[in-house]
Design an enzyme around this catalytic site. Sequence first.
Site, PDB file in Angstrom:
ATOM      1  N   LYS A  75       0.825  -1.213   0.000  1.00  0.00           N
ATOM      2  CA  LYS A  75       0.000   0.000   0.000  1.00  0.00           C
ATOM      3  C   LYS A  75       0.858   1.262   0.000  1.00  0.00           C
ATOM      4  O   LYS A  75       0.549   2.231  -0.697  1.00  0.00           O
ATOM      5  CB  LYS A  75      -0.935  -0.026   1.208  1.00  0.00           C
ATOM      6  CG  LYS A  75      -2.040  -1.061   1.079  1.00  0.00           C
ATOM      7  CD  LYS A  75      -2.990  -1.030   2.258  1.00  0.00           C
ATOM      8  CE  LYS A  75      -4.134  -2.012   2.056  1.00  0.00           C
ATOM      9  NZ  LYS A  75      -5.101  -1.995   3.173  1.00  0.00           N
ATOM     10  N   ALA A  90      -0.317   0.859   6.194  1.00  0.00           N
ATOM     11  CA  ALA A  90      -0.716   0.057   7.347  1.00  0.00           C
ATOM     12  C   ALA A  90      -1.761  -0.968   6.937  1.00  0.00           C
ATOM     13  O   ALA A  90      -2.559  -0.732   6.028  1.00  0.00           O
ATOM     14  CB  ALA A  90      -1.267   0.947   8.458  1.00  0.00           C
ATOM     15  N   ASP A  91      -1.730  -2.108   7.616  1.00  0.00           N
ATOM     16  CA  ASP A  91      -2.757  -3.126   7.381  1.00  0.00           C
ATOM     17  C   ASP A  91      -2.824  -4.053   8.578  1.00  0.00           C
ATOM     18  O   ASP A  91      -1.939  -4.034   9.434  1.00  0.00           O
ATOM     19  CB  ASP A  91      -2.489  -3.925   6.107  1.00  0.00           C
ATOM     20  CG  ASP A  91      -3.781  -4.356   5.428  1.00  0.00           C
ATOM     21  OD1 ASP A  91      -4.580  -5.069   6.084  1.00  0.00           O
ATOM     22  OD2 ASP A  91      -4.014  -3.990   4.270  1.00  0.00           O
ATOM     23  N   GLN A  92      -3.887  -4.857   8.606  1.00  0.00           N
ATOM     24  CA  GLN A  92      -4.099  -5.789   9.708  1.00  0.00           C
ATOM     25  C   GLN A  92      -4.443  -7.174   9.202  1.00  0.00           C
ATOM     26  O   GLN A  92      -5.101  -7.321   8.170  1.00  0.00           O
ATOM     27  CB  GLN A  92      -5.254  -5.316  10.607  1.00  0.00           C
ATOM     28  CG  GLN A  92      -4.926  -4.138  11.503  1.00  0.00           C
ATOM     29  CD  GLN A  92      -6.111  -3.751  12.364  1.00  0.00           C
ATOM     30  OE1 GLN A  92      -7.211  -3.543  11.856  1.00  0.00           O
ATOM     31  NE2 GLN A  92      -5.898  -3.648  13.666  1.00  0.00           N
ATOM     32  N   ALA A 127       0.322  -4.060  11.195  1.00  0.00           N
ATOM     33  CA  ALA A 127       1.627  -3.746  10.614  1.00  0.00           C
ATOM     34  C   ALA A 127       1.657  -2.332  10.049  1.00  0.00           C
ATOM     35  O   ALA A 127       0.659  -1.846   9.504  1.00  0.00           O
ATOM     36  CB  ALA A 127       1.966  -4.739   9.513  1.00  0.00           C
TER      37      ALA A 127
END
Length: 214
Positions: A75, A90-92, A127
Site C-alpha cells: 500500500k 498500514a494493514d491488519q 503492521a
Amino acid sequence: MPDDSNLVLKPLPLQAESPAIVLASRSSARRSLLESAGVRADYRSADVDEHAIRDDARARGMAPGQTALELARAKARAVSVDRGAIVIGADQMLSCEGAWFDKPESMDRARQQLRMLRGRPHVLHTAVVMLRDGVEVWRHVACPVLHMRVFSDSFLERYLAIEGDAILSCVGCYRLEGMGIHLFSRVEGEHSAIMGLPLLAVLQALRAQHIILQ
C-alpha cells in the site's frame, strides 16, 4: 491599548513544515488517530490486490504478521507522492488458533466469523511500514490480543442489525470505538493498534526521522 481578549492563540505545532506525510489509507479510524495527535497528513487510497497478496503469502508459508507487513508495504508503494515525502502504509491480519480471517464479504459471513471467534482470544497483527523517497526506513508489527466473550445468539442478531454493513469493512467484524466493544470481556495491547495504527510506535518513528520534535 488593543483589546486582546478575543484573540485565539494557535497552538505551536510539533511537526516540521516539511517533508509531507502521506497515509496510504482512507480509513477514518487511522485518520482520526493521527489528527488527534496533531499530525498533519494527506490521505490517499492505495489500489492493491489484497487477496492476491494474502494468497501468495499463504502459499509461501508466511506468518500473519509477515503477511500484514507485505500488505502495508504494498500500500505504501502504491501511492504517488512528491520527492522527500514520508509515506505510511498500514494493514491488519486477524488470526485465531491458526486460522486467518479476512474482511467478510456479506452479513452472513460476518455472522459465521463472529460465531467462530465467540468465546476465544484472537490476535490482530497490525503492521506499519514507512517509506522515504521509496526506501523503507521503518517497519513495525503490533499484536494486541482480544478476548471475545460468550455472547448469546440473540445478542449477535441485535448487534448485526445495529451495526449493519459498516462491519463489512472491518477484518474482525467489529469497530471497537463503537458497539463492537460489547463483544469483548478483555483486550490486551495498545488501543490505537487495535484501531489499525500503533500510534506510539509511529510517533517515535516520526521523531527518528526528525518530522516531529524529540
